[in-house]
Design an enzyme around this catalytic site. Sequence first.
Site, mmCIF file in Angstrom:
data_model
loop_
_atom_site.group_PDB
_atom_site.id
_atom_site.type_symbol
_atom_site.label_atom_id
_atom_site.label_comp_id
_atom_site.label_asym_id
_atom_site.label_seq_id
_atom_site.Cartn_x
_atom_site.Cartn_y
_atom_site.Cartn_z
ATOM 1 N N ASN A 270 0.854 -1.195 0.000
ATOM 2 C CA ASN A 270 0.000 0.000 0.000
ATOM 3 C C ASN A 270 0.899 1.257 0.000
ATOM 4 O O ASN A 270 2.126 1.132 0.105
ATOM 5 C CB ASN A 270 -0.894 -0.049 1.249
ATOM 6 C CG ASN A 270 -0.093 0.203 2.495
ATOM 7 O OD1 ASN A 270 0.986 -0.367 2.674
ATOM 8 N ND2 ASN A 270 -0.567 1.066 3.354
ATOM 9 N N CYS A 272 2.017 3.674 2.027
ATOM 10 C CA CYS A 272 3.110 3.992 2.985
ATOM 11 C C CYS A 272 3.962 2.782 3.319
ATOM 12 O O CYS A 272 4.873 2.848 4.156
ATOM 13 C CB CYS A 272 2.518 4.637 4.224
ATOM 14 S SG CYS A 272 1.565 6.108 3.804
ATOM 15 N N GLU A 274 3.334 -0.231 4.750
ATOM 16 C CA GLU A 274 3.190 -1.109 5.911
ATOM 17 C C GLU A 274 2.426 -2.403 5.637
ATOM 18 O O GLU A 274 2.411 -3.290 6.487
ATOM 19 C CB GLU A 274 2.567 -0.360 7.100
ATOM 20 C CG GLU A 274 1.109 0.041 6.974
ATOM 21 C CD GLU A 274 0.922 1.383 6.269
ATOM 22 O OE1 GLU A 274 1.854 1.816 5.566
ATOM 23 O OE2 GLU A 274 -0.150 1.980 6.397
HETATM 24 N N1 UDP Z 1 -3.674 6.874 3.315
HETATM 25 C C1 UDP Z 1 -4.191 7.479 2.187
HETATM 26 N N2 UDP Z 1 -4.207 8.839 2.109
HETATM 27 C C2 UDP Z 1 -3.703 9.635 3.092
HETATM 28 C C3 UDP Z 1 -3.183 9.036 4.239
HETATM 29 C C4 UDP Z 1 -3.188 7.650 4.320
HETATM 30 O O1 UDP Z 1 -4.617 6.794 1.278
HETATM 31 O O2 UDP Z 1 -3.743 10.880 2.967
HETATM 32 C C5 UDP Z 1 -3.664 5.385 3.444
HETATM 33 C C6 UDP Z 1 -2.368 4.757 2.993
HETATM 34 O O3 UDP Z 1 -2.617 3.461 2.496
HETATM 35 C C7 UDP Z 1 -1.581 4.657 4.271
HETATM 36 C C8 UDP Z 1 -2.676 4.254 5.230
HETATM 37 O O4 UDP Z 1 -3.801 5.023 4.800
HETATM 38 O O5 UDP Z 1 -0.566 3.724 4.165
HETATM 39 C C9 UDP Z 1 -2.425 4.519 6.683
HETATM 40 O O6 UDP Z 1 -1.961 5.842 6.871
HETATM 41 P P1 UDP Z 1 -2.092 6.550 8.281
HETATM 42 O O7 UDP Z 1 -1.787 5.562 9.348
HETATM 43 O O8 UDP Z 1 -1.265 7.803 8.245
HETATM 44 O O9 UDP Z 1 -3.636 6.935 8.314
HETATM 45 P P2 UDP Z 1 -4.608 7.471 9.479
HETATM 46 O O10 UDP Z 1 -5.501 6.336 9.835
HETATM 47 O O11 UDP Z 1 -3.791 8.003 10.607
HETATM 48 O O12 UDP Z 1 -5.380 8.578 8.827
#
Ligand code: UDP
Length: 568
Positions: A270, A272, A274
């Site tokens: 995906n 980022c 992970e």
């Molecule tokens: N992601 C996305 N757009 C964004 C931020 C995150 O599509 O602007 C997706 C992406 O797959 C990333 C995952 O959400 O790897 C998790 O990111 P994060 O933990 O920062 O998200 P949160 O749940 O804190 O918003």
Amino acid sequence: MEKLSENALRILQERYLLKGKDGSFQESPEEMFRRVAHAIAKAETKWGGEEESKSWEASFFEMMSNLYFLPNSPTLMNAGTGRGQLSACFVLPVEDSLEGIFETLKQAALVHQNGGGTGFNFSRLRPAGDRLNTYGGFASGPISFIKLYDFATEQVKQGGRRRGANMGILNVNHPDILEFIKLRVNGKPLQNFNLSVGITDDFMEAVLLDKEWDLMHPNSGRAIRTVGARLIWEEILNNAWESGNPGLIFLDTINRSNPIIQLGKIQATNPCGEVPLMDYESCNLGSINLSKFVKEKELDWGLLSETVHKAVRFLDNVIEVNNYPSSNIEQATKGNRKIGLGVMGWAEMLIQLETPYDSEEAEDMAKNIMKFIQEESFLASSKLAEERGNFDNWNKSVYYPDQKMRNATRTSIAPTGTISILANTSSSIEPLFGLAFQRRKVLNGQNLTSINDFFIKKLKEKGLFFQEILDLISIDGSCLKIKELPDKFKSVFKTALEIDPKWHLKHQIAFQQFTENAVSKTVNLPSSAGLEDISEIYKLAWEWKAKGITVFRNDTGREQVLYKGIKE
Ligand code: UDP
């Protein structure tokens, strides 16, 4: 319900709370957590009665509203609203046909529309300039389609509440790899993609031994060009130094721990990094807020165990009540039922325990905690399998036949970019970025500023709370030069750029050793870092069995999100 910070409230109001057509709020933050708890506990009725569902609802509400655990943003935004996509992570195939390319683009747009991110490996596409069979023309190659996907993402973004993010991967033996590596530097508008080179062990060996490297045609498997492996390596370093891109993903390391390798190799992650996933798989994430688990300078292991078990159940329920953008995605996701439970607030936990981030003690603690979370989530998922059955592809997996299992993977360390702000804690396993810092242009073009609460608390505890100290940290976010503070105190409050990059990597590896999916981590480098520094980190990452690696050089004049200090 825990009191929410000012920044958390601003973000919730801007993007998460349900609004009516006139823009008025239809729910409070507490009601948002109730909505999510209700929607996710509904899944329970499939196996138990209404009573059971109600009791899990209360339990899920408590876990979220106490900020012990938060699911990924799409779950918070969409659960129980009728816009039912709840997962953050997707991988889609890019087939070597016009139809395939545009079908995937359509699915990606639907994913982005509801706050998900997509990863793609473009290596199946024939190289630019290759002859096309049907009309005798020439193929435009992977780079042009990456640009197309980027442009489409930009358009979808306009209507959404969250940036659609992408991961674009090209394998290191693809004939267009050298153009791909330069893409971020040459292709300024390419803002919606993280780029990673798909690296294999034999490539790394070729770099170390300074050997020649074949670039192969993806269809025929024939070598069509040979270049020095070090030439490619140096191009990677130059561009990563300049722009932070490309990162690397280590495909062989990923597939050595692929739990269902019988279904085929994993080729992508995906955005980022992970979650390595098969084509069409999606994964929903959730993170435990470790900063809440320190009681009287000790970790509350009992509470942590309880929270892991609840969180695994929650995340498995999400798969049940999720709405999938296509039937392929639904099928692949339900076949393996991958979930990604991770952590946030790691730095703030270490601060409470007065342990410096750059210490062996912290590294050992990282291993102990993640090992515990991994073991507990393993138990939780196998217990769920007793109640609900194994995931569909279980008999093709490493768990067959001895170990019952509900979810093919259970752990993953996400960046927690937004949910850590909601929980008012440090993000993921990152050290504090600054004791005072800004996130620029994150909220409708506005900045968010933060001064670390634990820093203030500890100053007060030690009788060192003076306005002069606050003024000093407001300038550059650091306390290392403040003479009045004892060295031990300062060592606990070192920030990301004051910590040697190797310690960043050591934390990534410590968590990776006990995580089935992968760890999203940025290794921060000072602007003075050179190519050799990046080369060393990239090589160590491979040697130490990271699944991927990204570096970011600070203050290079490029636009970045995080800035130290809160004075403009
Ligand atoms: N992601 C996305 N757009 C964004 C931020 C995150 O599509 O602007 C997706 C992406 O797959 C990333 C995952 O959400 O790897 C998790 O990111 P994060 O933990 O920062 O998200 P949160 O749940 O804190 O918003």
